[in-house]
Design an enzyme around this catalytic site. Sequence first.
Site, PDB file in Angstrom:
ATOM      1  N   ARG A   1       0.943  -1.161   0.103  1.00 23.39           N
ATOM      2  CA  ARG A   1      -0.113   0.012   0.059  1.00 23.39           C
ATOM      3  C   ARG A   1       1.021   1.245  -0.034  1.00 23.39           C
ATOM      4  O   ARG A   1       1.787   1.283   0.561  1.00 23.39           O
ATOM      5  CB  ARG A   1      -0.876   0.206   1.412  1.00 23.39           C
TER       6      ARG A   1
ATOM      7  N   ARG B   1       8.494 -16.494  13.807  1.00 26.85           N
ATOM      8  CA  ARG B   1       7.698 -15.406  14.321  1.00 26.85           C
ATOM      9  C   ARG B   1       7.472 -15.548  15.975  1.00 26.85           C
ATOM     10  O   ARG B   1       7.549 -16.931  16.489  1.00 26.85           O
ATOM     11  CB  ARG B   1       6.429 -14.796  13.765  1.00 26.85           C
TER      12      ARG B   1
ATOM     13  N   TYR C   1      -4.091 -23.779   0.415  1.00 25.62           N
ATOM     14  CA  TYR C   1      -3.654 -22.763   1.535  1.00 25.62           C
ATOM     15  C   TYR C   1      -4.961 -21.832   1.671  1.00 25.62           C
ATOM     16  O   TYR C   1      -4.733 -20.765   1.307  1.00 25.62           O
ATOM     17  CB  TYR C   1      -2.500 -22.162   0.952  1.00 25.62           C
TER      18      TYR C   1
HETATM   19  N1  UDP Z   1       5.965 -13.076   4.291  1.00 29.34           N
HETATM   20  C1  UDP Z   1       7.305 -12.722   4.249  1.00 29.34           C
HETATM   21  N2  UDP Z   1       7.743 -11.775   5.374  1.00 29.34           N
HETATM   22  C2  UDP Z   1       6.960 -11.512   6.561  1.00 29.34           C
HETATM   23  C3  UDP Z   1       5.544 -12.178   6.392  1.00 29.34           C
HETATM   24  C4  UDP Z   1       5.418 -12.905   5.501  1.00 29.34           C
HETATM   25  O1  UDP Z   1       8.138 -12.872   3.357  1.00 29.34           O
HETATM   26  O2  UDP Z   1       6.991 -10.676   7.444  1.00 29.34           O
HETATM   27  C5  UDP Z   1       5.830 -14.065   3.320  1.00 29.34           C
HETATM   28  C6  UDP Z   1       6.185 -15.425   3.544  1.00 29.34           C
HETATM   29  O3  UDP Z   1       6.601 -16.049   2.416  1.00 29.34           O
HETATM   30  C7  UDP Z   1       4.759 -15.995   3.865  1.00 29.34           C
HETATM   31  C8  UDP Z   1       3.896 -15.247   3.008  1.00 29.34           C
HETATM   32  O4  UDP Z   1       4.478 -14.217   2.949  1.00 29.34           O
HETATM   33  O5  UDP Z   1       4.629 -17.634   3.890  1.00 29.34           O
HETATM   34  C9  UDP Z   1       2.498 -15.306   3.441  1.00 29.34           C
HETATM   35  O6  UDP Z   1       2.262 -14.534   4.963  1.00 29.34           O
HETATM   36  P1  UDP Z   1       0.867 -14.857   5.828  1.00 29.34           P
HETATM   37  O7  UDP Z   1       1.339 -13.972   6.878  1.00 29.34           O
HETATM   38  O8  UDP Z   1      -0.151 -14.618   4.978  1.00 29.34           O
HETATM   39  O9  UDP Z   1       1.202 -16.446   6.088  1.00 29.34           O
HETATM   40  P2  UDP Z   1       0.535 -17.140   7.319  1.00 29.34           P
HETATM   41  O10 UDP Z   1      -0.100 -16.320   8.527  1.00 29.34           O
HETATM   42  O11 UDP Z   1      -0.430 -17.928   6.628  1.00 29.34           O
HETATM   43  O12 UDP Z   1       1.474 -18.019   7.842  1.00 29.34           O
END
Ligand code: UDP
Length: 366
Positions: free
Chosen positions: A175, A279, A347
């Site tokens: 964004r 995380r 997914y």
């Molecule tokens: N991603 C990233 N950096 C971040 C967060 C997400 O590169 O800080 C990428 C990573 O490949 C991840 C994808 O974006 O698998 C999707 O993130 P999302 O938060 O949607 O994943 P979820 O919460 O489903 O694990």
Amino acid sequence: MKYDYLIVGAGLYGAVFAHEAKQKGKTVLVIDKRPNVAGNVYTEEIEGINVHKYGAHIFHTNDKRVWEYVNGFAEFNRFTNSPVANYHGELYSLPFNMYTFNKMWGVVTPEEAEAEIKRQREQAGIKEPKNLEEQAISLVGKDIYEKLIKGYTEKQWGRPCTELPSFIIKRLPVRFTFDNNYFNALYQGIPIGGYTKMVENMLDGVEVRLNTDYLENKAEFDKLSKKVVYTGPIDAYFEFKLGTLEYRSVRFETEVLDKPNFQGNAAVNYTDRETPWTRIIEHKWFEFGTRPKTVISREYSSEWKRGDEPYYPVNDEKNGKLYQEYKKLAENEKNIIFGGRLGEYKYYDMDAVIASALDTCSKELK
Ligand code: UDP
């Protein structure tokens, strides 16, 4: 036959199907091999905090029908997901927005941010992005790719970004406004009292047997009902006879800390390659917690092997082809519906799972 439907798996897909079938006067039995309902959205109270035991789940949707549906089973709070990225101690706002661009490059206006991304995209010479790396660079430039995407993604998926499908990164908005809301959804929140309570409400009045593994006793269970709704892994249903679909699994290290605030945010993503976890979730911030203690979970991503919990289907080309083969087998099976993230090897977000279950119900439950 004792039941109209045997539902294998008490996650969102199974719970929605069970609820709808019961509403239509059908007899249903839900079984789940785990000791609890709610599948991977399961929450458990620790120190008065609803802990997301199988990973953080933030409900978000653009689908009014789905939003109204879930609100029938829980009241939702006004949580808005805005994770922070920690790259070797440097903090950045997520998703990628003007705060992120300002911190990364010192740019102040949207035009400056767009110009910098364009410059980096052109320098990388990408015209048609062919994989996640090229997609990421063309969306946000090389610097953000290298600091906020590459390390995280390679830890999360255990594969180089050049071998991953680009749709994974398209989940995140980019964004040119100052807006840290991770989702572009009209509706967002967390069920007050936890997801487990919400799923229990869906399953109200439905017979549920826990600690019950369908695949261990398939022939016996199949005698119980006219139809089966199967929400487990599709390859496991067919005894992996065409090969094993790949999944990523997650291991959680959950700790109770004797302090009120550990990281000041529900989710902090560690986007460098060196930190072993992807995380840290601090669960109380999903519900504006006020308890004196806090509960945190470090998430470690690993390749799934048999016996582990599957979390993320690896929707790349190779697995996509194998899934299509399994899907053909599934279409030839009689009286069985495959649904959900594992049953459809997709997914899926929670809202999409619910939408898909409701669509199936409207065709199936006449
Ligand atoms: N991603 C990233 N950096 C971040 C967060 C997400 O590169 O800080 C990428 C990573 O490949 C991840 C994808 O974006 O698998 C999707 O993130 P999302 O938060 O949607 O994943 P979820 O919460 O489903 O694990």
